[in-house]
Design an enzyme around this catalytic site. Structure first.
Site, PDB file in Angstrom:
ATOM      1  N   LYS A  13     -21.976  31.149 -73.121  1.00 21.11           N
ATOM      2  CA  LYS A  13     -22.418  32.380 -72.458  1.00 21.11           C
ATOM      3  C   LYS A  13     -22.475  32.209 -70.937  1.00 21.11           C
ATOM      4  CE  LYS A  13     -26.309  32.721 -74.780  1.00 21.11           C
ATOM      5  NZ  LYS A  13     -26.193  31.643 -75.785  1.00 21.11           N
ATOM      6  N   ARG A  86     -33.417  38.025 -76.391  1.00 18.86           N
ATOM      7  CA  ARG A  86     -33.307  37.013 -77.426  1.00 18.86           C
ATOM      8  C   ARG A  86     -33.843  37.501 -78.768  1.00 18.86           C
ATOM      9  NH1 ARG A  86     -32.476  31.502 -75.820  1.00 18.86           N
ATOM     10  NH2 ARG A  86     -32.534  31.410 -73.572  1.00 18.86           N
ATOM     11  N   ARG A 125     -21.756  17.169 -73.947  1.00 16.37           N
ATOM     12  CA  ARG A 125     -21.945  17.919 -72.709  1.00 16.37           C
ATOM     13  C   ARG A 125     -22.720  17.100 -71.690  1.00 16.37           C
ATOM     14  NH1 ARG A 125     -24.262  24.019 -72.798  1.00 16.37           N
ATOM     15  NH2 ARG A 125     -26.271  23.037 -73.012  1.00 16.37           N
ATOM     16  N   ARG A 156     -28.110  15.957 -71.617  1.00 14.50           N
ATOM     17  CA  ARG A 156     -29.411  16.596 -71.859  1.00 14.50           C
ATOM     18  C   ARG A 156     -30.040  16.090 -73.140  1.00 14.50           C
ATOM     19  NH1 ARG A 156     -28.970  22.982 -71.087  1.00 14.50           N
ATOM     20  NH2 ARG A 156     -30.216  22.807 -72.955  1.00 14.50           N
ATOM     21  N   ARG A 167     -32.170  24.872 -82.768  1.00 10.60           N
ATOM     22  CA  ARG A 167     -31.928  26.014 -81.869  1.00 10.60           C
ATOM     23  C   ARG A 167     -31.001  27.025 -82.539  1.00 10.60           C
ATOM     24  NH1 ARG A 167     -29.669  23.162 -76.913  1.00 10.60           N
ATOM     25  NH2 ARG A 167     -29.356  25.222 -76.015  1.00 10.60           N
TER      26      ARG A 167
END
Ligand code: ZN
Length: 218
Positions: A13, A86, A125, A156, A167
């Site tokens: 996104k 959300r 990532r 991360r 998530r």
């Protein structure tokens, strides 16, 4: 033009929002950026945001909406929202805020992607701690340095497989119902989130430049 980008974590996104904002001159409104900006401005709203963050609590919808509202007021009319809404409550509140200004959303783009692809993508990532730029692991050289600012990249900690699965579940439960909500309003566009950022962006651009079929277009 007012756009909302939906999709699970790792759907891309943020990247697509940046590309869209460049292509069409839209203001990119991400809740993460809004919160960081509020904290750095250190006014009364910023202090309230800080107090929630320091306690490790979620910043309430009402504050996020307040931040969004002032951005929409002060910045032009053309924006792309990434990371908000959300859940259904937030979507309804957003619609109310816009209605009060005589505005509405034009496009809700849902980036469709399955959990396995998300896991593969997020685990590889790397993030720049200084400028926030995100890299795929196959893009960074052996020295793992940010190409924009030279800082050392890191992985991360919330990109751990179990955290990602969790998530994704939260997304299915709370955000997924937004798809039907916006479908009912006739402004939902489904886009496959598979492939490279460039491939995904090509599909999105088709919405605006190409055959403009509503609902379920790829
Ligand atoms: Zn950087």
């Amino acid at each position: 033009m007012r756009i909302v980008l939906l999709g699970p974590p790792g759907a891309g996104k943020g990247t697509q929002a940046q590309k869209l904002s460049k292509e069409f001159g839209l203001v990119h409104l991400s809740t993460g950026d809004l919160l960081r900006k509020a904290v750095s401005e250190d006014n009364s709203l910023g202090q309230r945001v800080k107090s929630f963050m320091n306690k490790g609590e979620l910043v309430p919808d009402s504050i996020i909406l307040e931040l969004l509202e002032s951005e929409i007021n002060e910045k032009k009319d053309n924006f792309i929202l990434d990371g908000f809404p959300r859940n259904l409550t937030q979507a309804e509140k957003l619609s109310k805020v816009l209605q009060q200004k005589g505005k509405n959303l034009d496009f809700v783009i849902n980036l469709e992607i399955d959990e396995a692809t998300v896991i593969k993508r997020l685990i590889g990532r790397m993030v720049c701690p200084k400028c926030g730029k995100i890299y795929r692991i196959d893009e960074v050289g052996p020295e793992k340095i940010c190409q924009s600012c030279g800082a050392k990249l890191y992985q991360r900690s919330d990109d751990d497989e179990n955290v990602i699965k969790n998530r994704f579940q939260v997304y299915l439960e709370h955000t997924r119902p937004l798809i039907d909500y916006y479908k009912d309003k006739g402004i939902l566009y489904q886009i496959s989130g598979k492939g490279s950022p460039e491939e995904i962006f090509k599909r999105i651009k088709k919405l605006f430049y190409g055959s403009n079929k509503k609902q379920g277009t790829n």
